[in-house]
Enzyme design. Structure first.
Site, short mmCIF file in Angstrom:
data_model
loop_
_atom_site.label_atom_id
_atom_site.label_comp_id
_atom_site.label_asym_id
_atom_site.label_seq_id
_atom_site.Cartn_x
_atom_site.Cartn_y
_atom_site.Cartn_z
N ARG A 141 0.82 -1.21 0.00
CA ARG A 141 0.00 0.00 0.00
C ARG A 141 0.85 1.26 0.00
O ARG A 141 0.49 2.27 -0.62
CB ARG A 141 -0.95 -0.04 1.20
CG ARG A 141 -2.06 -1.08 1.06
CD ARG A 141 -2.65 -1.48 2.41
NE ARG A 141 -3.84 -2.33 2.27
CZ ARG A 141 -3.78 -3.65 2.07
NH1 ARG A 141 -2.62 -4.26 1.96
NH2 ARG A 141 -4.90 -4.35 1.96
N LYS A 200 -5.41 -19.74 -1.09
CA LYS A 200 -4.19 -18.94 -0.88
C LYS A 200 -3.12 -19.42 -1.87
O LYS A 200 -3.43 -20.05 -2.88
CB LYS A 200 -3.74 -19.06 0.58
CG LYS A 200 -4.68 -18.35 1.56
CD LYS A 200 -4.61 -16.85 1.38
CE LYS A 200 -5.35 -16.09 2.44
NZ LYS A 200 -5.24 -14.63 2.28
N ASP A 227 -3.44 -15.44 7.66
CA ASP A 227 -2.10 -15.80 7.19
C ASP A 227 -1.30 -16.56 8.24
O ASP A 227 -0.30 -17.21 7.91
CB ASP A 227 -1.33 -14.54 6.79
CG ASP A 227 -1.86 -13.92 5.52
OD1 ASP A 227 -2.43 -14.65 4.68
OD2 ASP A 227 -1.71 -12.70 5.35
N SER A 273 -12.81 -9.51 3.08
CA SER A 273 -11.56 -9.46 2.33
C SER A 273 -11.02 -8.04 2.30
O SER A 273 -11.61 -7.14 1.69
CB SER A 273 -11.77 -9.95 0.89
OG SER A 273 -10.62 -9.68 0.10
N ARG A 282 4.67 -19.43 3.49
CA ARG A 282 4.24 -19.60 4.89
C ARG A 282 4.28 -21.08 5.30
O ARG A 282 4.56 -21.39 6.46
CB ARG A 282 2.86 -18.99 5.10
CG ARG A 282 2.85 -17.50 4.80
CD ARG A 282 1.73 -16.76 5.47
NE ARG A 282 1.60 -15.41 4.91
CZ ARG A 282 2.35 -14.37 5.25
NH1 ARG A 282 3.31 -14.53 6.15
NH2 ARG A 282 2.16 -13.19 4.69
N ARG A 329 -5.56 -18.22 -8.66
CA ARG A 329 -6.29 -17.61 -7.55
C ARG A 329 -7.45 -16.75 -8.07
O ARG A 329 -7.33 -16.09 -9.10
CB ARG A 329 -5.33 -16.80 -6.68
CG ARG A 329 -4.27 -17.68 -6.05
CD ARG A 329 -3.23 -16.91 -5.29
NE ARG A 329 -3.79 -16.28 -4.10
CZ ARG A 329 -3.09 -15.52 -3.26
NH1 ARG A 329 -1.81 -15.29 -3.51
NH2 ARG A 329 -3.65 -15.00 -2.20
#
EC number: 2.5.1.19
Length: 434
Positions: free
Chosen positions: A26, A349, A322, A173, A395, A127
């Site tokens: 961002r 994901k 996450d 979301s 992850r 995705r």
């Protein structure tokens, strides 16, 4: 690249993990859109965030690197924004592995007076993008999903003048919410998004940081366009999602580990509450100035021999989505059951994180029940080291290297280069404890 870990007695020391992934995306977008020059410090120099920064350069922003770290491009830079007038990119925009980058950039590009195209790697190309296409098309954009799977990348965006809408999210979301709000910056009037549950509010905070109108009324968020963001320097906090790996690792008896300048945004710190419910002991000391844009502080984790399972609350799931793989590892290390439900989003994901987490835990000797929307991890069985796949998911790779610190024998995670997606330097940080 394969990475190894093995059982250790405890973790001691001080660690600073890289900058927050969500905030870095961002910061690149809003700094690139702003009028003036923004200095960004502690930017996450991962592949995902660098792709977003390069995208803003393709759209006309100018980046001057002030500091690099161990061969990675910038952790500190100045970005000269385009004053809400992006130029048409000369080539398709590569988003790599980043769903956040693609979805947020789509919101901005939908409102630009030119055509553009975005693509990504095989994982990103599987995705779902229909969730952003629908509201952006309601705003007046035309978007084609040209992937082999319906509703998936590559995306061709035929941008233009957009109009404000009031949109009710069908799922919680932050990425979809942010895509709509970014498009709303270009619209003439007020755009609102109604959420079914609270999601991370980095976009709202950074809108205010850059002087963009933003209202929050319960679960409804709005912005009024046309908006003109003004450059404002920003320090990106350390990523709490990356810190979570070490919070779990340091929960073992005899440990004491301090994590510096970790983001303490209340819409992201449910992982702290979950670990505390599981018996983890930690002290939190806020250190950020009032004008930081995002709160951060130091977290000291003290080892405990009383780790136990818990049930994640439905309202927590969007906040810690996450961190569920590493929390599942914590559940395996503790006594009793660790229960996750209402987390179907994990299926889409970087991998199907319900399936990949359960598969690797079973290979380490853990009893796991898998459901369509979650899992139950039956803790208390000693973990055994073995060879595990990362499945190309950063992850998953880091979660099971941490699991290996408490396992009998050696744990090997294959194809671990994917870790650079979010945590460049993880291998170095891991090595200091082995």
């Amino acid at each position: 690249m394969n990475l190894h870990s093995h059982s250790i007695s405890s973790l001691q020391g001080v660690l600073t993990v890289p900058g927050d992934k969500s905030i870095s995306h961002r910061a690149a977008i809003l700094g690139g859109l702003a009028q003036g020059v923004t200095e960004v410090d502690n930017f996450l120099c991962s592949e995902d965030c660098l792709n977003t920064l390069r995208a803003m350069e393709q759209l006309g922003a100018k980046v001057d690197v002030l500091e690099e770290r161990q061969g990675y491009v910038p952790v500190r830079f100045r970005i000269t924004g385009v004053a809400m007038s992006p130029k048409a990119p000369e080539r398709p925009i590569d988003c790599g592995n980043s769903g956040t980058g693609m979805r947020l950039l789509a919101g901005m590009l939908a409102a630009c007076p030119f055509d553009s195209e975005m693509f990504g790697d095989a994982s990103l190309s599987s995705r779902p993008m229909g969730r952003i296409m629908q509201p952006l098309e309601q705003m007046g954009a035309r978007i084609e999903a040209r992937g082999t799977k319906p509703g998936c990348a590559p995306l061709s965006i035929h941008g233009g003048r957009v109009h404000p809408i009031s949109y009710a999210l069908p799922m919680a979301s932050a990425q979809v919410k942010s895509a709509i709000l970014l498009a709303g910056m270009f619209a003439d009037g007020t755009t609102t998004v109604r959420q079914p549950a609270a999601t991370r509010d980095h976009t709202e905070r950074l809108f205010r940081h850059f002087g963009v109108p933003c209202t929050v009324d319960g679960l409804t968020v709005g912005t009024c366009g046309p908006a003109f963001p003004v450059a404002h320097d920003l320090t990106v906090p350390a990523d709490i999602s990356s810190a979570a790996f070490w919070m779990v690792a340091a929960s073992r008896p005899g440990s004491r580990l301090t994590l510096r300048q970790v983001g303490l945004n209340k819409t992201r710190n449910a992982v702290i509450s979950a670990l505390q419910r599981m018996g983890a002991r930690m002290d939190i000391v806020p250190t950020s100035p009032e004008d930081a844009g995002e709160p951060y502080g130091d977290i000291t984790v003290y080892g405990s021999d009383s780790l136990h399972g818990t049930s994640l609350l439905p309202e927590e799931i969007p906040n810690l989505i996450d961190e569920i793989p590493i929390l599942a590892v914590a559940g395996a290390l503790g006594r009793g059951d660790f229960i996750v439900r209402n987390a179907r989003e994990l299926r889409v994901k970087e991998t199907d994180r319900i399936a990949t987490t359960a598969a690797n835990l079973r290979l380490m000797g853990v009893d796991v029940e898998e459901f369509d929307d979650g899992m139950v991890v039956h803790g208390g069985t000693p973990l055994k080291g073995t060879e595990l796949s990362s499945y190309g998911d950063h992850r998953i790779a880091m979660s099971f290297l941490v699991a290996g610190l408490s396992a009998q024998g050696e744990t090997v995670v294959t194809d671990a280069e994917c870790i650079n997606t979010s945590y460049p330097g993880f291998e170095r940080d891991l090595a200091q404890f082995l």
